[in-house]
Every structure is written in C-alpha cells, then in structure tokens.
Design a protein around this motif. Structure first.
Motif, mmCIF file in Angstrom:
data_model
loop_
_atom_site.group_PDB
_atom_site.id
_atom_site.type_symbol
_atom_site.label_atom_id
_atom_site.label_comp_id
_atom_site.label_asym_id
_atom_site.label_seq_id
_atom_site.Cartn_x
_atom_site.Cartn_y
_atom_site.Cartn_z
ATOM 1 N N LEU A 1 0.778 -1.267 0.058
ATOM 2 C CA LEU A 1 -0.045 -0.210 -0.101
ATOM 3 C C LEU A 1 0.922 1.293 0.158
ATOM 4 O O LEU A 1 0.477 2.402 -0.892
ATOM 5 C CB LEU A 1 -1.042 -0.178 1.154
ATOM 6 C CG LEU A 1 -1.868 -1.076 1.490
ATOM 7 C CD1 LEU A 1 -2.707 -1.088 2.683
ATOM 8 C CD2 LEU A 1 -2.962 -0.921 0.121
ATOM 9 N N GLN B 1 2.155 1.741 -3.554
ATOM 10 C CA GLN B 1 1.419 2.451 -4.031
ATOM 11 C C GLN B 1 1.117 4.254 -4.056
ATOM 12 O O GLN B 1 1.169 4.864 -5.283
ATOM 13 C CB GLN B 1 -0.311 1.930 -4.179
ATOM 14 C CG GLN B 1 -0.464 0.750 -4.067
ATOM 15 C CD GLN B 1 -1.742 0.123 -4.067
ATOM 16 O OE1 GLN B 1 -2.767 0.985 -3.933
ATOM 17 N NE2 GLN B 1 -2.051 -1.084 -3.573
ATOM 18 N N LEU B 2 1.282 4.551 -3.071
ATOM 19 C CA LEU B 2 1.300 6.101 -2.730
ATOM 20 C C LEU B 2 2.778 6.378 -3.388
ATOM 21 O O LEU B 2 2.644 7.738 -3.761
ATOM 22 C CB LEU B 2 1.153 6.106 -1.245
ATOM 23 C CG LEU B 2 -0.153 5.789 -0.913
ATOM 24 C CD1 LEU B 2 -0.285 6.100 0.811
ATOM 25 C CD2 LEU B 2 -1.310 6.506 -1.583
ATOM 26 N N LYS C 1 -7.635 9.570 -2.232
ATOM 27 C CA LYS C 1 -8.595 8.601 -2.226
ATOM 28 C C LYS C 1 -8.016 7.679 -1.226
ATOM 29 O O LYS C 1 -8.876 7.050 -0.487
ATOM 30 C CB LYS C 1 -8.449 7.828 -3.815
ATOM 31 C CG LYS C 1 -9.286 8.588 -4.811
ATOM 32 C CD LYS C 1 -9.392 7.617 -6.024
ATOM 33 C CE LYS C 1 -10.290 8.276 -6.900
ATOM 34 N NZ LYS C 1 -10.284 7.565 -8.425
ATOM 35 N N ALA C 2 -6.817 7.605 -1.091
ATOM 36 C CA ALA C 2 -6.319 6.429 0.046
ATOM 37 C C ALA C 2 -6.898 7.048 1.275
ATOM 38 O O ALA C 2 -6.947 6.482 2.129
ATOM 39 C CB ALA C 2 -4.809 6.703 -0.158
ATOM 40 N N GLU D 1 -10.327 5.947 1.999
ATOM 41 C CA GLU D 1 -10.357 4.341 1.935
ATOM 42 C C GLU D 1 -10.067 4.258 3.327
ATOM 43 O O GLU D 1 -10.604 3.268 4.045
ATOM 44 C CB GLU D 1 -9.370 3.810 0.980
ATOM 45 C CG GLU D 1 -9.663 2.252 1.166
ATOM 46 C CD GLU D 1 -10.813 1.497 0.615
ATOM 47 O OE1 GLU D 1 -10.901 0.357 0.809
ATOM 48 O OE2 GLU D 1 -11.881 2.224 0.776
ATOM 49 N N ASP E 1 -8.558 -0.733 -0.661
ATOM 50 C CA ASP E 1 -8.525 -0.514 -2.040
ATOM 51 C C ASP E 1 -8.420 0.906 -2.389
ATOM 52 O O ASP E 1 -9.594 1.833 -2.370
ATOM 53 C CB ASP E 1 -9.503 -1.114 -2.927
ATOM 54 C CG ASP E 1 -9.550 -0.862 -4.445
ATOM 55 O OD1 ASP E 1 -8.612 -0.278 -4.780
ATOM 56 O OD2 ASP E 1 -10.545 -1.473 -4.946
ATOM 57 N N PHE E 2 -7.306 1.330 -2.537
ATOM 58 C CA PHE E 2 -7.142 3.005 -2.727
ATOM 59 C C PHE E 2 -7.871 3.486 -4.050
ATOM 60 O O PHE E 2 -7.948 4.564 -3.985
ATOM 61 C CB PHE E 2 -5.598 3.226 -2.566
ATOM 62 C CG PHE E 2 -5.003 3.264 -1.438
ATOM 63 C CD1 PHE E 2 -5.768 3.107 -0.254
ATOM 64 C CD2 PHE E 2 -3.553 3.125 -1.507
ATOM 65 C CE1 PHE E 2 -5.069 2.945 1.108
ATOM 66 C CE2 PHE E 2 -3.014 3.021 -0.072
ATOM 67 C CZ PHE E 2 -3.702 2.948 0.904
ATOM 68 N N SER E 3 -8.056 2.738 -4.910
ATOM 69 C CA SER E 3 -8.826 3.181 -5.980
ATOM 70 C C SER E 3 -10.262 3.187 -5.853
ATOM 71 O O SER E 3 -11.202 3.832 -6.702
ATOM 72 C CB SER E 3 -8.719 2.097 -7.362
ATOM 73 O OG SER E 3 -9.256 0.912 -7.156
ATOM 74 N N GLU F 1 -3.865 14.062 4.691
ATOM 75 C CA GLU F 1 -3.182 13.955 3.701
ATOM 76 C C GLU F 1 -1.719 14.626 3.589
ATOM 77 O O GLU F 1 -0.938 14.161 3.221
ATOM 78 C CB GLU F 1 -4.036 14.886 2.523
ATOM 79 C CG GLU F 1 -3.458 14.671 1.219
ATOM 80 C CD GLU F 1 -4.477 15.639 0.151
ATOM 81 O OE1 GLU F 1 -3.971 16.219 -0.746
ATOM 82 O OE2 GLU F 1 -5.628 15.384 0.500
#
Length: 389
Positions: A250, A253-254, A263-264, A267, A321-323, A350
């Motif tokens: 995860l 992904q960032l 979006k993360a 989630e 699921d960050f999407s 953020e």
C-alpha cells in the motif's frame, strides 16, 4: 431480546468486532442485552439503515433526556454549545452559526500552516534519536496545534492544552484524572472566551460571539471542537501509518502515484471508522428500521464501523482498495450531526502521509502489529506507535 451480550470493544486491529459483522448478515436490527449499561440496545448494522437512523431526529441525540444512553455524562452547566448532544431547534441554530468556519475553501487555506507544523515535527524527529513513538512525536501534537490555533490559543499555552487533552482522551486515566483535566480545559477555554468578550480576535470563538453565541455556548463549542478534533485525527494518523508500514504494498502504491493520496485517505477512513459513540441515539417514538419496529424509549446504536463494511455498498469491504475513493462512507457520521471538522481531518491526514512518504523513507515498525496496544472502547486507535526512521 437476544441472550447475547452487546460488546463494543474492538479487539482486532483491522476489523470491527466479529459479533457486529455476524449481526449484519443474520440480524441487522438486533435487540441485545447491554449488560455493562444495565439495559437493552438495538444494534443497527447495515449501511442504509445506519444512514436512516442518523438522519432522523426522532432518534434523539439530546443527552438531557433521562433515558438517553449518554445521559450520565450530561451536565446542564457544561452542555451549552455542544451540538453533538442536542436536537433541533437548538442544534440547527448553533450548528448553522458555526458551519461557515469549516467550508472547503476556509480549510484549504490552512494547508501551509499544517505543512509547517508537520515539517517542524519531522525536523525534530530527524534531529534527535532515530527511534520513538509517532503518537507522541506527531500524531497527537498536530491536531492539537491546529485546533488550538483555530480557537486562538497562544503558542506558550499549547503544552498545557495538549497535556490536559491527552489526559482527557486517555482510556487508561483514572476518573479523577479525567475529571481534573476536563475542568482544566473548560476553565481555560472560559478564560479565552472572556478575553474575546473584552477584545475580539480573529479566531472561531470571537466570530461565534460576534454572530450571537452566548458565553456558555462559546465555551461548550470550544470544548467540543477541541476534543472532537483532537483524539479522532490523532488516532487516524497513527492507524494509517501503522497500516502503510505493515502492508508495504500500500505504501508503494502511494510512492508510485502520489495523486491517489486523497482517495487513499478516504479508504483508510472507511476502513477504520474509528468514532463509534456518535451513533448512540434514543428512540422518541415507535420507529421502523428495516421492517422492525423499535419502541419509543429504546437505546439505539447505529454502528458505522459495520456500515462501512457492508458488502452491498463496498465490494470486498475487508480489502483496502485505494482506487475505491469511497467518499460515501459514514466514518464522519451522516445527516445533521455529521462531523463539522471532517475537511480539517482529511487535510491533516493528507499532509501527514505525504510528508512522511517524502521525508522518512526508512520509517519502519519496531514491533509487530500483534504487540501494539489498541484503544478498545470509544474512539479506536493506538496508545503508542513505536517506530524507527
């Protein structure tokens, strides 16, 4: 009534209590024995039903009512301005007066200051021993500093402010310690309000007084904003960092696509849904939920943590699921009592995650998640998050 005792303790770091999940699939509107409170409680676990309860003022939040499940914490002298504990028309008046303080535009203007606070905290971490507790070093100070500045707390008083706030929200503190901390915070906010009555400033308290808030309303609102915006955001920061370090795919992904960070954040908010107590209500008349009649006078708990794991709304709900970008989650509640400061919390999360990714590439857990100590009741979170960087 089911013979099963209602249990609000979270014992699994990555999920709601198993009992709540089972109710969602087998008995989504369930009357349980809440032995710890000496009463029954209607547990509402499905997403649509939770939203229906939270949006209906006939499920009352007014803690002055003797039958309300949170009545024991009610005090006529201290509840003024605490909109979480009242119904219309008073709720509508006070919330309407303060909502303008938390618009997207106003909150966005806080970004440079939030970035500065986070950078200063990370500077201090890098300047000292490269090992410590993230809760103490960053997760607690950031939201406390931000809300303190919004309320107009002088810089030299922030240590007092943070110390007593931490005691108030610490489940390990004794009742006497929490009572003393509560009194100290309230007395301090009262001094801020009294000073604004004589000399208005550019803070929320001054603007609320100018808009017609009474002294007691301003004190109660200040206290609520401090507590509501302090522990919850702190808990989310530590849980989010824990998750990224425990599940490095995860984090990668960032790193690969920083644009998905908003979006993360959504989630992670959905996944943990740390604030549960806001879902407590009192049915003021016979009310239908999911085809079940809940009698007047009943205690109702709309369980947002299971609502946010409802597979009919969030496919594969136990997977991060960050999407997904699930802005329709109810981590901030729903309806008239939805969290006022949610945009501030989003921005703080953020900024913290982005700065950590950029500036602490070697950050790692020093103990496995199984050995971390979690807050089991109230607002879910971590007591400490030991890390090395």
């Amino acid at each position: 009534m089911l013979k099963t005792d209602f249990d609000d303790a979270r014992t699994e770091p990555y999920g709601p209590p198993e009992q709540h999940r089972e109710l969602q699939s087998t008995n989504p509107v369930a009357l349980l024995d809440w032995a710890g409170r000496g009463r029954g409680v209607w547990a509402i676990t499905k997403y649509d039903d939770v939203r229906a309860v939270l949006s209906d003022f006939r499920f009352s939040s007014d803690r002055s009512k003797p039958d309300h499940p949170a009545h024991a914490a009610y005090s006529p002298g201290t509840i003024q301005g605490q909109i979480i504990a009242m119904d219309p028309p008073r709720h509508s008046l006070i919330r309407g007066r303060v909502m303008g303080e938390f618009t997207v535009k106003k909150v966005a203007a806080l970004r440079p200051r939030i970035e500065q606070i986070v950078d200063e905290a990370i500077d201090a971490m890098l300047a000292g021993p490269h090992e410590g507790d993230l809760v103490e070093a960053l997760a607690l100070p950031l939201p406390s500093m931000v809300i303190g500045e919004l309320l107009g707390v002088p810089y030299e008083d922030h240590h007092f402010f943070q110390t007593n706030s931490a005691i108030y929200t610490d489940q390990r503190a004794t009742p006497e310690e929490r009572t003393a901390a509560t009194a100290a915070i309230r007395e301090y906010i009262a001094t801020l309000v009294d000073a604004r009555l004589d000399t208005p400033g550019v803070d929320i308290l001054s603007r609320q007084l100018a808009a017609g808030a009474t002294r007691d309303e301003a004190i109660g609102l200040g206290f609520l904003l401090l507590i509501a915006g302090h522990e919850t955001t702190s808990n989310m920061i530590s849980l989010a960092v824990m998750t990224l370090l425990d599940q490095p795919e995860l984090l990668q992904q960032l790193r690969d696509d920083p644009a998905i960070l908003p979006k993360a954040v959504e989630e992670l908010l959905r996944y943990f849904t740390i604030a549960e107590v806001g879902g407590l209500r009192l049915a003021t008349e016979d009310l239908d939920v999911h085809g079940v009649t809940i009698p007047a006078g009943s205690t109702v708990w709309a369980l947002t943590n299971t609502a946010n794991r409802d597979p009919e709304v969030f496919p594969e709900p136990d997977r991060i699921d960050f999407s997904r970008g699930a802005r329709n989650h109810v981590a901030f509640g729903f309806g008239p009592h939805q969290c006022l400061g949610q945009n501030v919390a989003r921005l703080e999360l953020e900024v913290v995650l982005q700065r950590i990714i950029d500036r602490l590439p070697n950050l790692r857990l020093t103990v496995p998640v199984s050995q971390l100590r979690f807050k089991e009741h109230g607002n879910f979170g971590l007591y400490e998050l030991p890390l090395a960087w």
